[in-house]
Structure formats: structure tokens, C-alpha cells
Motif scaffolding. Structure first.
Motif, PDB file in Angstrom:
ATOM      1  N   LEU A  83       0.822  -1.210   0.000  1.00 59.60           N
ATOM      2  CA  LEU A  83       0.000   0.000   0.000  1.00 59.60           C
ATOM      3  C   LEU A  83       0.859   1.264   0.000  1.00 59.60           C
ATOM      4  O   LEU A  83       0.434   2.308  -0.482  1.00 59.60           O
ATOM      5  CB  LEU A  83      -0.929   0.018   1.218  1.00 59.60           C
ATOM      6  N   ASN A 118      -1.947  -2.185  -4.948  1.00 61.70           N
ATOM      7  CA  ASN A 118      -1.414  -0.902  -4.521  1.00 61.70           C
ATOM      8  C   ASN A 118      -2.463  -0.022  -3.835  1.00 61.70           C
ATOM      9  O   ASN A 118      -2.193   1.118  -3.532  1.00 61.70           O
ATOM     10  CB  ASN A 118      -0.771  -0.159  -5.685  1.00 61.70           C
ATOM     11  N   ASP A 119      -3.651  -0.555  -3.615  1.00 62.64           N
ATOM     12  CA  ASP A 119      -4.639   0.147  -2.814  1.00 62.64           C
ATOM     13  C   ASP A 119      -5.384  -0.860  -1.947  1.00 62.64           C
ATOM     14  O   ASP A 119      -5.349  -2.064  -2.188  1.00 62.64           O
ATOM     15  CB  ASP A 119      -5.606   0.954  -3.676  1.00 62.64           C
TER      16      ASP A 119
END
Length: 133
Positions: free
Chosen positions: A98, A106-107
Motif C-alpha cells: 500500500l 497498490n490500494d
């Protein structure tokens, strides 16, 4: 404690209903007698609020944390600070994707979507392998 944390979680969920919430919860030690008589009761009440108000709950067992510190990290009597350092390492390593840009996860939405099949099955276990020489 569990009461204040549950209250804050409920208030955050009321104030920001569209935000995803991931929590790290340390559940009590089963082997030692606690000085708090209502500790099992607090744990059950916290589970109810975590089920209702959190999108992802990473469950950490205090017994396992103490055992990892004693057996793997060779700390004879781990202190609260040492166990908390272990928890912070687990939190840091599980959220690395993150913080740093990359191709996948990536989120928080992408991370939770791949790990949680239904909304009520959002209790996750983590594994930790200490690399020591």
C-alpha cells in the motif's frame, strides 16, 4: 482497550461510511490468568463490533506472539515493548504494497477484494517468519 477501540471504530464508521477500515486486533493470552476478570466478555463484545464496523480484521493471537518472541527471537521473557515491536513489524510488512507503488495490490480495495470472499468473512490470519541468524 477493547471498549474504547470498538467505540472509536463505530464512530469512525458512522462519520466516514464509504471509507474502508482495516484493523489489527490482538486477542488475549489463553495460557495466563488475566488480572481483568471480564477479558473474555470484552473479547466477545469486540468481535461483534469488528464484524459490524470493519472491512478487514487481521487477527493476532497474543499467545502466538509471545511464543514467536520466546522461541524464534530467543527472548526469554518478552516485554510489552518487544511484543509491540513484533506487532508493528507484522503491520508494516503486511501493508508494504500500500505504501510503495507497484503492479498489484497498490490500494486497500484491491488488497481486500482478493482476500475476502464475502463481507462477513473478513477475519484474516497473518503468518510471520522471522529471519534471524
Amino acid at each position: 482497550g477493547s471498549g474504547l477501540g470498538s467505540f472509536l471504530l463505530e464512530r469512525l464508521n458512522d462519520r466516514y461510511p464509504k471509507k474502508l477500515v482495516q484493523t489489527y486486533s490482538v486477542f488475549p493470552n489463553q495460557e495466563e490468568v488475566s488480572d481483568v476478570v471480564v477479558q473474555p466478555y470484552n473479547s466477545m463484545l469486540t468481535l461483534k463490533r469488528l464484524t459490524e464496523n470493519a472491512d478487514s480484521v487481521v487477527v493476532l493471537d497474543n499467545t502466538a506472539l509471545n511464543r514467536i518472541a520466546a522461541e524464534r527471537l530467543h527472548i526469554p521473557k518478552p516485554t510489552f515493548a518487544q511484543v509491540n515491536q513484533l506487532v508493528s513489524t507484522i503491520m508494516s510488512s503486511s501493508t508494504t504494497t500500500l505504501r510503495y507503488p507497484g503492479y498489484m495490490n497498490n490500494d486497500l480495495i484491491g488488497l481486500i477484494a482478493s482476500l475476502i470472499p464475502t463481507p462477513r468473512l473478513h477475519f484474516l490470519m497473518t503468518g510471520y517468519t522471522p529471519l534471524t541468524a
